[in-house]
Design an enzyme around this catalytic site. Structure first.
Site, PDB file in Angstrom:
ATOM      1  N   GLU A 140     -10.185   5.128  -3.184  1.00  0.00           N
ATOM      2  CA  GLU A 140     -10.523   4.898  -1.772  1.00  0.00           C
ATOM      3  C   GLU A 140     -10.171   6.103  -0.901  1.00  0.00           C
ATOM      4  OE1 GLU A 140      -9.684   0.167  -2.496  1.00  0.00           O
ATOM      5  OE2 GLU A 140      -8.233   1.348  -1.374  1.00  0.00           O
TER       6      GLU A 140
ATOM      7  N   ALA B 216      -9.856   3.486   4.007  1.00  0.00           N
ATOM      8  CA  ALA B 216     -10.069   4.936   3.985  1.00  0.00           C
ATOM      9  C   ALA B 216     -11.366   5.348   3.306  1.00  0.00           C
ATOM     10  CB  ALA B 216      -8.893   5.606   3.283  1.00  0.00           C
TER      11      ALA B 216
ATOM     12  N   PHE C  42       0.657   2.516   8.416  1.00  0.00           N
ATOM     13  CA  PHE C  42      -0.705   2.570   8.946  1.00  0.00           C
ATOM     14  C   PHE C  42      -1.693   2.129   7.875  1.00  0.00           C
ATOM     15  CE2 PHE C  42      -4.564   5.273   9.806  1.00  0.00           C
ATOM     16  CZ  PHE C  42      -4.945   4.644  10.983  1.00  0.00           C
TER      17      PHE C  42
ATOM     18  N   ILE D 233      -5.584   1.506   6.885  1.00  0.00           N
ATOM     19  CA  ILE D 233      -6.969   1.792   7.249  1.00  0.00           C
ATOM     20  C   ILE D 233      -7.821   1.739   5.990  1.00  0.00           C
ATOM     21  CG2 ILE D 233      -6.682   4.322   6.993  1.00  0.00           C
ATOM     22  CD1 ILE D 233      -8.611   4.594   9.435  1.00  0.00           C
TER      23      ILE D 233
ATOM     24  N   HIS E  34       0.832  -1.217   0.000  1.00  0.00           N
ATOM     25  CA  HIS E  34       0.000   0.000   0.000  1.00  0.00           C
ATOM     26  C   HIS E  34       0.859   1.258   0.000  1.00  0.00           C
ATOM     27  CE1 HIS E  34      -3.987  -1.710   0.773  1.00  0.00           C
ATOM     28  NE2 HIS E  34      -3.377  -2.606   1.508  1.00  0.00           N
ATOM     29  N   PRO E  35       0.343   2.332  -0.638  1.00  0.00           N
ATOM     30  CA  PRO E  35       1.010   3.621  -0.455  1.00  0.00           C
ATOM     31  C   PRO E  35       0.678   4.096   0.960  1.00  0.00           C
ATOM     32  CG  PRO E  35      -1.025   3.955  -1.643  1.00  0.00           C
ATOM     33  CD  PRO E  35      -0.862   2.461  -1.469  1.00  0.00           C
TER      34      PRO E  35
END
Lengths: 173, 173
Positions: A83, A118, A114, A116, A60-61
């Site tokens: 997203e 989003a 992190f 999540i 993920h970025p």
């Protein structure tokens, strides 16, 4: 409903664990999105090991940043951007800076970025969640991140089914 | 009681996570073994991240094997041998082979070696525990392995305190 056939690359765009993608191919074809999601949950939580979780997280970025630096496919990069559209629309220069600083601090403590789901969340909401989760023990946070990854995976499987419908008759057998 | 001063290398022999060893040095000197164990528990469960847990696990020899292949110190190798003395005394060629086979299967599923505080345990007990724990979800097993590592660490801190007493007056400040 036609059986859906996807390639390893399709599943890798949903979740960046190689083991996950391979197991999804083995479990397919799926007769419905619901069936694919059930298989995905079982594979992610019962079969993918902790190294596979870390591999998926690293694809993920960082939240608030573009996908260009992460090892990810074009499809995953586009989905990631979508997203984060609410977050990007609600962000300011200073809130993005604060998010970036907290991201660095989070990564320093936990050893991964992190994660999540989003979708539909503002920058302020994401930042509040990051600060709250930062307090967690590493192992607790690791499992929460995996649950968030699963939410992302489910959304992306939905996109995969809606955009890449390949009837079994024309797919590779 | 004299303050105990130890080096990073001493703590690394107790638990193979670099972060753990560095934090233990920062937390020392300790006035008692109890104080050292309390600090070690806090560091291991609250500060060492999941990568550090994996690093510590990888410093152990596979149970039933010698420490020669693992990246470990002479002290840790000797301690490991002592901890496995009951197992080795109660093992046969076929039980060691079965243990080796199950270890390989365990590693295949979880991505790290089977960690158990072997002290006082027979080969049969260890094998039964391995087979039981093999059923766990990866994240559940990861946390159990970390708890077993903590038991090993506590035993080794005890050995460190009993064998390497260095009064603060002669130690490096």
């Amino acid at each position: 409903m036609a059986l859906e056939r996807f390639e390893e690359q399709d599943f890798l765009a949903c979740c960046g664990s190689t083991k996950f993608a391979k197991e999804m191919v083995l479990a397919s074809p799926f007769t419905s999105l619901e069936e694919a999601i059930a298989a995905a949950r079982n594979i992610w939580f019962n079969k993918v090991d902790v190294n596979g979780w870390l591999e998926a997280f690293s694809s993920h970025p960082q939240i608030g940043q573009s996908a260009s630096s992460a090892h990810t496919s074009h499809t995953a990069a586009q989905w990631s951007k979508g997203e984060q559209s609410t977050a990007l629309a609600t962000s300011t220069g200073s809130s993005l800076q604060e998010l970036s600083d907290w991201n660095a601090q989070y990564r320093q403590k936990f050893g991964f970025i992190f994660i999540i789901c989003a979708s539909g969340r503002s920058t302020a909401e994401i930042l509040a969640e990051l600060k709250k989760r930062y307090q967690n023990r590493p192992i607790v946070e690791f499992e929460i991140a995996a649950q968030e990854q699963m939410k992302v995976t489910e959304l992306r499987l939905g996109k995969l089914f809606s955009t890449k419908t390949k009837p079994a008759s024309t797919g590779k057998q």
